[in-house]
Design a protein around this motif. Structure first.
Motif, PDB file in Angstrom:
ATOM      1  N   LEU A  62       0.817  -1.219   0.000  1.00  0.00           N
ATOM      2  CA  LEU A  62       0.000   0.000   0.000  1.00  0.00           C
ATOM      3  C   LEU A  62       0.853   1.272   0.000  1.00  0.00           C
ATOM      4  CD1 LEU A  62      -2.831  -1.065   2.472  1.00  0.00           C
ATOM      5  CD2 LEU A  62      -2.860  -1.065  -0.037  1.00  0.00           C
ATOM      6  N   ALA A  63       1.889   1.304   0.846  1.00  0.00           N
ATOM      7  CA  ALA A  63       2.711   2.520   0.906  1.00  0.00           C
ATOM      8  C   ALA A  63       3.384   2.805  -0.430  1.00  0.00           C
ATOM      9  CB  ALA A  63       3.761   2.399   2.012  1.00  0.00           C
ATOM     10  N   MET A  64       3.685   1.755  -1.188  1.00  0.00           N
ATOM     11  CA  MET A  64       4.331   1.945  -2.482  1.00  0.00           C
ATOM     12  C   MET A  64       3.412   2.640  -3.484  1.00  0.00           C
ATOM     13  SD  MET A  64       7.438   0.921  -2.285  1.00  0.00           S
ATOM     14  CE  MET A  64       7.384   1.605  -0.618  1.00  0.00           C
ATOM     15  N   MET A  65       2.096   2.597  -3.248  1.00  0.00           N
ATOM     16  CA  MET A  65       1.142   3.207  -4.169  1.00  0.00           C
ATOM     17  C   MET A  65       0.735   4.615  -3.763  1.00  0.00           C
ATOM     18  SD  MET A  65      -1.323  -0.021  -5.130  1.00  0.00           S
ATOM     19  CE  MET A  65      -1.840  -0.409  -3.453  1.00  0.00           C
ATOM     20  N   GLU A  66       1.213   5.063  -2.590  1.00  0.00           N
ATOM     21  CA  GLU A  66       0.842   6.382  -2.088  1.00  0.00           C
ATOM     22  C   GLU A  66       1.742   7.467  -2.672  1.00  0.00           C
ATOM     23  OE1 GLU A  66      -1.670   7.479   0.288  1.00  0.00           O
ATOM     24  OE2 GLU A  66      -2.425   5.602  -0.548  1.00  0.00           O
TER      25      GLU A  66
END
Length: 264
Positions: A62-66
């Motif tokens: 998820l953090a990689m898509m933020e």
């Protein structure tokens, strides 16, 4: 003023980093993360599940898509520390020349040479009531032992493990309808807020009031599969996971993390 933020690269570490970035904008911040893993995290099914949710899903996916957050480097830009050797992680941390270090959910022990090299001290956020719950997995052990109120202790780091003077305690009442993850996040929210206040005091050249820990206490290690089987609440619930994710990815200007109860 330089402040080093030392966290773990997981959902609670991201929550801690976000609170500190929102509250310590007056300083030059650099974010470091421990990447140490222990064999128990692969051997115990419950610990594997927690790693999956707290790191693999929350951070690696998820953090990689933020998009980038102003004032808070992306998690893949945090400086990894594999150890605290003089020619390794300690050198990397001290090359920043921090005036203050804040440690929250950090997996490495600071050696005396690092403690001595930080002029205004190292503030640690320990998610357990001290001195009774030193060591690993303090939220779990507090729940398993039937505490009606869980504590998160903020203290200065000294040569011992979780033994330094206490600056404050954030407390979260036990809620049998919520999960271990929910309680853990609540403890860090409150404790990190206290740590930010302590760091602000240190940055101004004052010393926050500290209380020596009483004698005694207990030290805990990773729970076993049998320990998890005895836990009276689930590791995670869907609504709790959604709430913690929302808090961890909240915009900095929306930060309202206040301890539910604080005691000196």
């Amino acid at each position: 003023m330089r402040i080093a933020i030392c966290v773990k690269k997981d959902i609670h570490g991201l929550l801690a980093a976000r609170i500190l970035a929102a509250r310590l904008g007056f300083a030059e911040l650099r974010f470091f993360c421990s990447v140490k893993t222990r064999q128990a995290e692969d051997d115990v099914p419950a610990l594997r599940l927690m790693k999956l949710l707290e790191r693999d899903v929350a951070i690696d996916t998820l953090a990689m898509m933020e998009p980038p957050t102003p004032g808070l480097p992306h998690t893949d830009e945090w400086v990894p520390l594999h150890d605290m050797r003089a020619d390794g992680g300690a050198a990397t941390l001290l090359a920043f020349k921090p005036d203050i270090v804040i440690s929250a959910r950090f997996s490495l022990i600071f050696p005396q040479r690092v403690i001595d090299a930080v002029p205004r001290g190292i503030v640690n956020v320990h998610p357990g009531a001290l001195p009774g719950y030193r060591g690993l997995f303090a939220p779990f052990w507090q729940v398993l032992r039937g505490e009606r109120e869980l504590g998160c202790t903020v203290h200065m780091v000294d040569r011992g493990i979780d033994t330094g003077p206490i600056l404050g305690v954030a407390r979260v009442p036990f809620d049998a309808t919520r999960s271990l993850m929910w309680h853990t996040a609540g403890l860090y929210r409150g404790g990190v807020a206290i740590a930010a206040t302590a760091a602000t005091t240190l940055a101004r050249g004052s010393q926050p009031a500290g209380t020596p820990q009483p004698a005694g206490g207990a030290y805990f290690r990773f729970p076993s599969a049998a320990d998890f089987a005895a836990l009276p609440i689930p590791i995670v619930r869907a609504r709790d996971y959604a709430q913690v994710l929302g808090d961890a990815f909240m915009p900095l200007h929306g930060e309202t993390c206040t301890p539910q109860r604080q005691a000196a």
